[in-house]
Write a protein that holds these residues in place. Structure first.
Motif, PDB file in Angstrom:
ATOM      1  N   VAL A  59     -42.573   5.295  14.930  1.00 54.50           N
ATOM      2  CA  VAL A  59     -41.280   4.938  14.334  1.00 54.50           C
ATOM      3  C   VAL A  59     -41.297   3.446  14.035  1.00 54.50           C
ATOM      4  CG1 VAL A  59     -38.778   4.926  14.627  1.00 54.50           C
ATOM      5  CG2 VAL A  59     -40.135   6.703  15.719  1.00 54.50           C
ATOM      6  N   ALA A  60     -40.777   3.078  12.867  1.00 54.91           N
ATOM      7  CA  ALA A  60     -40.652   1.663  12.514  1.00 54.91           C
ATOM      8  C   ALA A  60     -39.216   1.389  12.097  1.00 54.91           C
ATOM      9  CB  ALA A  60     -41.604   1.295  11.386  1.00 54.91           C
ATOM     10  N   LEU A  61     -38.605   0.392  12.748  1.00 56.98           N
ATOM     11  CA  LEU A  61     -37.250  -0.045  12.415  1.00 56.98           C
ATOM     12  C   LEU A  61     -37.327  -1.429  11.783  1.00 56.98           C
ATOM     13  CD1 LEU A  61     -34.144  -0.099  12.513  1.00 56.98           C
ATOM     14  CD2 LEU A  61     -34.313  -0.850  14.897  1.00 56.98           C
ATOM     15  N   LEU A  62     -36.830  -1.555  10.556  1.00 57.07           N
ATOM     16  CA  LEU A  62     -36.773  -2.851   9.896  1.00 57.07           C
ATOM     17  C   LEU A  62     -35.312  -3.257   9.791  1.00 57.07           C
ATOM     18  CD1 LEU A  62     -39.517  -1.428   8.843  1.00 57.07           C
ATOM     19  CD2 LEU A  62     -39.549  -3.335   7.257  1.00 57.07           C
ATOM     20  N   PRO A  63     -34.868  -4.175  10.659  1.00 57.38           N
ATOM     21  CA  PRO A  63     -33.447  -4.543  10.712  1.00 57.38           C
ATOM     22  C   PRO A  63     -33.021  -5.315   9.480  1.00 57.38           C
ATOM     23  CG  PRO A  63     -34.732  -5.942  12.170  1.00 57.38           C
ATOM     24  CD  PRO A  63     -35.667  -4.903  11.654  1.00 57.38           C
ATOM     25  N   GLN A  64     -31.677  -5.429   9.321  1.00 55.80           N
ATOM     26  CA  GLN A  64     -31.155  -6.018   8.085  1.00 55.80           C
ATOM     27  C   GLN A  64     -31.398  -7.518   7.994  1.00 55.80           C
ATOM     28  OE1 GLN A  64     -26.793  -6.440   7.693  1.00 55.80           O
ATOM     29  NE2 GLN A  64     -26.610  -5.351   9.610  1.00 55.80           N
ATOM     30  N   GLU A  65     -31.401  -8.222   9.104  1.00 52.98           N
ATOM     31  CA  GLU A  65     -31.605  -9.667   9.030  1.00 52.98           C
ATOM     32  C   GLU A  65     -33.102  -9.965   9.125  1.00 52.98           C
ATOM     33  OE1 GLU A  65     -28.611 -12.511  10.185  1.00 52.98           O
ATOM     34  OE2 GLU A  65     -27.990 -11.093  11.723  1.00 52.98           O
ATOM     35  N   ARG A  66     -33.617 -10.543   8.054  1.00 50.25           N
ATOM     36  CA  ARG A  66     -35.044 -10.879   8.006  1.00 50.25           C
ATOM     37  C   ARG A  66     -35.245 -12.188   8.758  1.00 50.25           C
ATOM     38  NH1 ARG A  66     -33.470  -9.284   2.734  1.00 50.25           N
ATOM     39  NH2 ARG A  66     -34.174  -7.177   2.284  1.00 50.25           N
ATOM     40  N   ASP A  67     -35.398 -12.065  10.052  1.00 50.78           N
ATOM     41  CA  ASP A  67     -35.408 -13.242  10.921  1.00 50.78           C
ATOM     42  C   ASP A  67     -36.617 -14.126  10.655  1.00 50.78           C
ATOM     43  OD1 ASP A  67     -36.886 -11.062  11.831  1.00 50.78           O
ATOM     44  OD2 ASP A  67     -36.962 -11.831  13.872  1.00 50.78           O
ATOM     45  N   ARG A  68     -36.343 -15.419  10.567  1.00 50.83           N
ATOM     46  CA  ARG A  68     -37.420 -16.415  10.450  1.00 50.83           C
ATOM     47  C   ARG A  68     -37.617 -17.035  11.826  1.00 50.83           C
ATOM     48  NH1 ARG A  68     -36.645 -19.227   4.701  1.00 50.83           N
ATOM     49  NH2 ARG A  68     -34.896 -18.072   3.857  1.00 50.83           N
ATOM     50  N   ARG A  69     -38.806 -16.932  12.361  1.00 54.14           N
ATOM     51  CA  ARG A  69     -39.090 -17.485  13.677  1.00 54.14           C
ATOM     52  C   ARG A  69     -39.913 -18.756  13.533  1.00 54.14           C
ATOM     53  NH1 ARG A  69     -40.334 -12.137  17.478  1.00 54.14           N
ATOM     54  NH2 ARG A  69     -38.389 -11.051  16.949  1.00 54.14           N
ATOM     55  N   PRO A  70     -39.463 -19.842  14.136  1.00 53.73           N
ATOM     56  CA  PRO A  70     -40.226 -21.101  14.041  1.00 53.73           C
ATOM     57  C   PRO A  70     -41.665 -20.892  14.496  1.00 53.73           C
ATOM     58  CG  PRO A  70     -38.070 -21.491  15.012  1.00 53.73           C
ATOM     59  CD  PRO A  70     -38.226 -20.001  14.917  1.00 53.73           C
ATOM     60  N   GLY A  71     -42.601 -21.391  13.690  1.00 56.87           N
ATOM     61  CA  GLY A  71     -44.011 -21.294  14.037  1.00 56.87           C
ATOM     62  C   GLY A  71     -44.672 -20.004  13.620  1.00 56.87           C
ATOM     63  N   GLU A  72     -43.887 -19.018  13.123  1.00 57.25           N
ATOM     64  CA  GLU A  72     -44.466 -17.728  12.749  1.00 57.25           C
ATOM     65  C   GLU A  72     -44.859 -17.759  11.267  1.00 57.25           C
ATOM     66  OE1 GLU A  72     -43.277 -13.276  13.870  1.00 57.25           O
ATOM     67  OE2 GLU A  72     -41.975 -14.090  12.307  1.00 57.25           O
ATOM     68  N   THR A  73     -46.104 -17.454  10.985  1.00 55.36           N
ATOM     69  CA  THR A  73     -46.576 -17.415   9.604  1.00 55.36           C
ATOM     70  C   THR A  73     -46.141 -16.108   8.947  1.00 55.36           C
ATOM     71  OG1 THR A  73     -48.668 -16.339  10.173  1.00 55.36           O
ATOM     72  CG2 THR A  73     -48.600 -18.764  10.231  1.00 55.36           C
ATOM     73  N   LEU A  74     -46.270 -16.059   7.631  1.00 56.18           N
ATOM     74  CA  LEU A  74     -45.932 -14.839   6.906  1.00 56.18           C
ATOM     75  C   LEU A  74     -46.826 -13.687   7.350  1.00 56.18           C
ATOM     76  CD1 LEU A  74     -44.502 -13.207   4.774  1.00 56.18           C
ATOM     77  CD2 LEU A  74     -46.023 -14.202   3.047  1.00 56.18           C
ATOM     78  N   ARG A  75     -48.111 -13.970   7.588  1.00 55.14           N
ATOM     79  CA  ARG A  75     -49.025 -12.917   8.055  1.00 55.14           C
ATOM     80  C   ARG A  75     -48.531 -12.326   9.375  1.00 55.14           C
ATOM     81  NH1 ARG A  75     -54.249 -12.521   6.549  1.00 55.14           N
ATOM     82  NH2 ARG A  75     -54.275 -14.729   5.950  1.00 55.14           N
ATOM     83  N   ALA A  76     -48.164 -13.201  10.321  1.00 52.45           N
ATOM     84  CA  ALA A  76     -47.665 -12.727  11.616  1.00 52.45           C
ATOM     85  C   ALA A  76     -46.334 -12.005  11.457  1.00 52.45           C
ATOM     86  CB  ALA A  76     -47.523 -13.915  12.570  1.00 52.45           C
ATOM     87  N   HIS A  77     -45.499 -12.499  10.536  1.00 51.14           N
ATOM     88  CA  HIS A  77     -44.204 -11.872  10.259  1.00 51.14           C
ATOM     89  C   HIS A  77     -44.391 -10.428   9.788  1.00 51.14           C
ATOM     90  CE1 HIS A  77     -39.988 -11.806   8.848  1.00 51.14           C
ATOM     91  NE2 HIS A  77     -40.443 -11.228   7.748  1.00 51.14           N
ATOM     92  N   LEU A  78     -45.321 -10.210   8.881  1.00 55.86           N
ATOM     93  CA  LEU A  78     -45.547  -8.869   8.344  1.00 55.86           C
ATOM     94  C   LEU A  78     -46.141  -7.936   9.392  1.00 55.86           C
ATOM     95  CD1 LEU A  78     -46.954  -9.776   4.797  1.00 55.86           C
ATOM     96  CD2 LEU A  78     -44.680  -8.869   5.343  1.00 55.86           C
ATOM     97  N   THR A  79     -47.076  -8.438  10.198  1.00 58.65           N
ATOM     98  CA  THR A  79     -47.665  -7.572  11.228  1.00 58.65           C
ATOM     99  C   THR A  79     -46.632  -7.209  12.288  1.00 58.65           C
ATOM    100  OG1 THR A  79     -48.496  -9.526  12.400  1.00 58.65           O
ATOM    101  CG2 THR A  79     -50.017  -8.404  10.900  1.00 58.65           C
ATOM    102  N   ARG A  80     -45.718  -8.134  12.572  1.00 57.77           N
ATOM    103  CA  ARG A  80     -44.673  -7.834  13.563  1.00 57.77           C
ATOM    104  C   ARG A  80     -43.688  -6.792  13.033  1.00 57.77           C
ATOM    105  NH1 ARG A  80     -39.652  -9.982  14.070  1.00 57.77           N
ATOM    106  NH2 ARG A  80     -40.126 -11.799  12.764  1.00 57.77           N
ATOM    107  N   ARG A  81     -43.193  -6.987  11.808  1.00 60.34           N
ATOM    108  CA  ARG A  81     -42.154  -6.104  11.280  1.00 60.34           C
ATOM    109  C   ARG A  81     -42.676  -4.707  10.979  1.00 60.34           C
ATOM    110  NH1 ARG A  81     -37.184  -8.116   9.669  1.00 60.34           N
ATOM    111  NH2 ARG A  81     -36.971  -6.501   8.089  1.00 60.34           N
ATOM    112  N   THR A  82     -43.947  -4.561  10.713  1.00 64.53           N
ATOM    113  CA  THR A  82     -44.519  -3.241  10.452  1.00 64.53           C
ATOM    114  C   THR A  82     -44.921  -2.509  11.722  1.00 64.53           C
ATOM    115  OG1 THR A  82     -46.689  -4.251  10.151  1.00 64.53           O
ATOM    116  CG2 THR A  82     -45.368  -3.865   8.164  1.00 64.53           C
ATOM    117  N   GLY A  83     -44.842  -3.185  12.875  1.00 65.57           N
ATOM    118  CA  GLY A  83     -45.241  -2.574  14.136  1.00 65.57           C
ATOM    119  C   GLY A  83     -46.708  -2.708  14.440  1.00 65.57           C
ATOM    120  N   VAL A  84     -47.485  -3.256  13.501  1.00 66.19           N
ATOM    121  CA  VAL A  84     -48.931  -3.388  13.700  1.00 66.19           C
ATOM    122  C   VAL A  84     -49.236  -4.380  14.816  1.00 66.19           C
ATOM    123  CG1 VAL A  84     -51.088  -4.147  12.632  1.00 66.19           C
ATOM    124  CG2 VAL A  84     -49.514  -2.680  11.362  1.00 66.19           C
ATOM    125  N   ALA A  85     -48.460  -5.447  14.916  1.00 67.39           N
ATOM    126  CA  ALA A  85     -48.717  -6.458  15.952  1.00 67.39           C
ATOM    127  C   ALA A  85     -48.575  -5.852  17.343  1.00 67.39           C
ATOM    128  CB  ALA A  85     -47.755  -7.643  15.782  1.00 67.39           C
TER     129      ALA A  85
END
Length: 549
Positions: A71-97
């Motif tokens: 199951v993958a949940l993608l919440p409505q607020e696309r949170d920006r985390r300090p220090g997180e790159t786009l690559r890390a952002h995508l792996t986290r939101r897809t559940g791959v991380a």
């Protein structure tokens, strides 16, 4: 083809004393695309969190079949985390991380020879593969290229991305997700027309179950096979088949039928109550006359007295029969009307003929350049600003209002122009202040008036005492709308105003904007809003270049 099934049985959930979900039962299997609708605060996001496993139901059960389904949940607020790159952002939101971390832990346990490590490793590997971990790095560049996102951004921190770039990255996360069950919370926010088309095409061909919360009516028309409506009063869920348009028709019929049923019941009950009251009164009067006659001996004929007494007793029996009819009448509850946003915009007061403008204006923001732009906004103009994500729409509005420095050219606001604004990221009020204090600072109202107006927008006594930063996106949007209503603005500047609003509130906004007689500039990707709100011209922006239409 995914065979995973979501099965919720009599689910209940509360936040403290506030019930959010009650006796919710639904099933979603392969090919199901369920739109979850209801007013803000009805529990839509909570329902998705329960399906994802992020929340446990207090009552009932939420199961996946098979239990190993992803199951993958993608919440409505696309949170920006300090220090997180786009690559890390995508792996986290897809559940791959998370799957990758689980696989590394299981691998370490296997290498250490821990008990049961072989089974844990097999499960972790299966999950990692199911979520697309094996070919994730290979798929990312292709998806980004299709969305017009430079691959060089992968190593850039998300906090440095523009709003348009972040919206497209949010879409990239959806397109990269390989879960059996996909849960999307407001996925269309800030997406342009091309992005919406890509999202709709992707979801239409997905084989796994989908639950989606969205305010975009055109999107739901194209995507949903069924609709789950959450009732704000009973906190229960009703499932409507046949798609979104069919749901709207059935909902209206059901509401009309419920109102008619209650009115019939109310009329029958009122008739029986009145008849019973009359029978009791006649019985009382008859008994009084019969008793009084016998006591005073005014009526010597005992047969007459007996007839009077029998008549009174007959009336008592009739009253009892009416009461039994009333007791047998099946109660029908009054269908409560949901809270409605009642937005009224005061007639525009005065102001100059030349409201605002740009002349040879150029704005440079890093590598992006807007302009040169010539724009003349005159009193009563109704202008839609359109264009793809990242093209410079929000930059144009900020430059027009004098919030961004110009590299060259000039901008102006006419004398006497009062601006009412909703910005794209809802930063109208300071985040650390209580809402009521921030609202008073912006309007000059006293506490009572500020509380009263905010309450009309669904922000109650507890909400107004919260810091603005703790409000949900929908609550912040309603606070912005309350501010619009408090100001006698003769220029409205609205950037994606429908984001985070429920369907009823969007319809109320459309009606208010349609009758507003001031000057209007708005940015939106909401296709129905563009159809329903009258405009007299459009400004289309692409890659920083402006085209007047």
């Amino acid at each position: 083809m995914s065979s995973a099934v979501v099965d919720l049985r009599a689910v209940g959930f509360s936040y403290g004393a506030r019930t959010v979900l009650s006796d919710v039962t639904l099933t979603a299997g392969p090919g199901s695309r369920l739109a979850v609708v209801g007013p803000n605060g009805a529990g839509k996001s909570t329902l998705l969190a329960i399906v994802s496993g992020a929340l446990e139901p207090e009552v009932g059960s939420a199961r996946l079949n098979p239990p190993t389904a992803t199951v993958a949940l993608l919440p409505q607020e696309r949170d920006r985390r300090p220090g997180e790159t786009l690559r890390a952002h995508l792996t986290r939101r897809t559940g791959v991380a998370a799957a990758d971390a689980g696989l590394r832990q299981a691998s370490d346990a296997l290498a250490a020879g821990s008990t049961g490590s072989e089974e844990r490793y097999a499960d972790a590997l299966e999950r990692w593969l199911a979520l697309g971990g094996a070919d994730f790095d290979g798929r990312v560049p292709e998806v980004l290229d299709g969305l017009g996102i430079a691959e060089t951004l992968l190593d850039q921190e998300t906090v440095a991305l523009s709003g348009g770039q972040l919206a497209r990255c949010g879409l990239a996360a959806v397109l990269l997700t390989r879960a059996d069950v996909l849960l999307l919370d407001e996925p269309t926010n800030d997406l342009d027309v091309d992005g919406l088309s890509l999202l709709e095409a992707y979801l239409a061909q997905r084989s796994g179950a989908l639950l989606v919360v969205s305010h975009d009516r055109a999107f739901l028309d194209r995507v949903a096979t069924d609709v789950v409506e959450l009732d704000e009063f009973t906190h229960e869920a009703t499932v409507f088949g046949g798609g979104f348009a069919a749901y709207l028709e059935e909902r209206d019929r059901a509401r009309a039928a419920a109102r008619a049923s209650y009115e019939t019941y109310d009329e029958q009950r009122s008739t029986l109550v009145e008849r019973g009251r009359r029978e009791k009164e006649w019985a009382r009067q008859g008994m009084s006359r019969a008793t009084s006659a016998r006591t005073r001996a005014d009526e010597p004929d005992k047969n007459v007295r007996s007839a009077q007494l029998a008549g009174a007793q007959s009336r008592s029996a009739a009253a009892a029969r009416v009461q039994r009819q009333l007791d047998r009448l099946e109660e029908v509850h009054d269908p409560r009307e949901p809270w409605e946003l009642r937005l009224t915009l005061a007639p525009a007061s005065g102001g100059p003929d030349e409201v605002a403008g740009l002349a040879g204006a150029v704005v440079d923001r890093g590598a992006f350049r807007l302009g040169p732009v010539d724009l003349d906004v005159r009193r009563g103009d109704r202008v839609a600003v359109t264009g793809p994500n990242g093209s410079g729409k929000s930059t144009l509005l900020a430059a027009l209002l004098g919030r961004l420095p110009l590299t060259s050219g000039r901008s102006w606001l006419g004398r006497g122009v009062v601006v009412g604004e909703i910005d794209q990221v809802r930063r109208t009020f300071p985040g650390d202040e209580q809402l009521v204090d921030a609202f008073r600072d912006a309007t000059g109202q006293d506490v009572a008036d500020a509380r009263t107006l905010l309450a009309k927008f669904g922000l109650g006594a507890d909400d107004v005492l919260r810091p603005v930063s703790s409000l949900s996106p929908g609550e912040r949007t309603r606070a912005d709308l309350a501010l619009l209503m408090a100001r006698d603005a003769n220029l409205l500047v609205l950037d994606e105003p429908t984001n985070h609003l429920d369907l009823a509130a969007i319809e109320a906004m459309e009606q208010a904007l349609e009758t507003y007689d001031g000057t209007l500039l708005f940015v939106t990707h909401d296709r129905r809003l563009l159809e329903n709100v009258r405009t007299d011209r459009a400004v289309c922006i692409e890659d920083g270049h402006v085209d007047h239409r």
